[in-house]
Design an enzyme around this catalytic site. Sequence first.
Site, short mmCIF file in Angstrom:
data_model
loop_
_atom_site.label_atom_id
_atom_site.label_comp_id
_atom_site.label_asym_id
_atom_site.label_seq_id
_atom_site.Cartn_x
_atom_site.Cartn_y
_atom_site.Cartn_z
N HIS A 175 -7.76 2.78 -41.06
CA HIS A 175 -8.66 3.01 -39.93
C HIS A 175 -10.12 3.15 -40.37
CE1 HIS A 175 -7.91 7.45 -40.61
NE2 HIS A 175 -9.20 7.47 -40.32
N ASP B 160 -1.28 3.25 -42.56
CA ASP B 160 -2.72 3.51 -42.55
C ASP B 160 -3.25 3.46 -43.97
OD1 ASP B 160 -5.25 4.14 -41.70
OD2 ASP B 160 -4.82 6.22 -41.19
N SER C 257 -11.28 11.32 -43.46
CA SER C 257 -10.34 10.20 -43.42
C SER C 257 -10.47 9.33 -44.65
CB SER C 257 -10.62 9.32 -42.21
OG SER C 257 -10.15 9.90 -41.04
#
Length: 274
Positions: free
Chosen positions: A86, A138, A230
């Site tokens: 992402h 991911d 992230s």
Amino acid sequence: MGRGRKTGATRGGTLRRLAIGGAATVLAGVHPWVASAAEWPEARVLDGSPATTDEAPWVVALTDEHGRQFCGGTLVTPIKVVTAAHCATNLLDGAMRQPEELRAIAGRTDLRTQQGVVSEVERIWVHPAYRGYTSGDDLAVLTLRAPLPQPPLPLVGRGETAPYRPGVVGRVYGWGRTSESGPPSDTLRSVDVPVVGDETCRTAYPNFDAHSMYCAGIPEGGRDACAGDSGGPMVADGRLIGVVSYGTGCGRPNTPGVYTRLANYADELDQQLR
């Protein structure tokens, strides 16, 4: 630390592109558009401690071409950075980021300085099964235009299960929010969180997939990754075992953070790291 999984405004006031509809914050280091963002999953590092790139030289800050940090990553070879899928996509429209939009910075504890080395990105690989951070897979690998001098971090071995047993403590690093509605950190921070059982994770996240994910956190909350973290590393026993992916809020009770289970991606990573 605050989780880097959620999106929001960038340093300097520009809106970061990691949020979906303003409610979800992906641990991509961007801050949520709406701080109250009820129950959408997000990313961050909370209740952490100051860290340095001397102790974690393989930690990488990902920025856009204007120097705005939005995600983290881990140097696993001199020219390869493991991060979250992402982080390689624009969460507003799902479009892939272009390599020329990204920079990887190693050796910069304080993002306000010019410390360390900045490398341009030559190529981006995103796991072909990735459809969204809450669906798993991911995972992304960035190939840099020039090698970085920092020592890389070894990866967890193929199919290993021991690093993901409940109670194993991993350390997460990032520059994300230090509270769910607070600002990002200008300096690197780290936090220790224990792995929790799959059933505990499934209770918090009905879409939990034990093949591609695992969870870590404490029942009472308070320790977590947050928006802006992230793609950053979770490290255990001197190896990279996970990538900060997503979560609901930052450090909320009974809502552990979700990480990409790298031991189950060894074949894909072997192909990309050649």
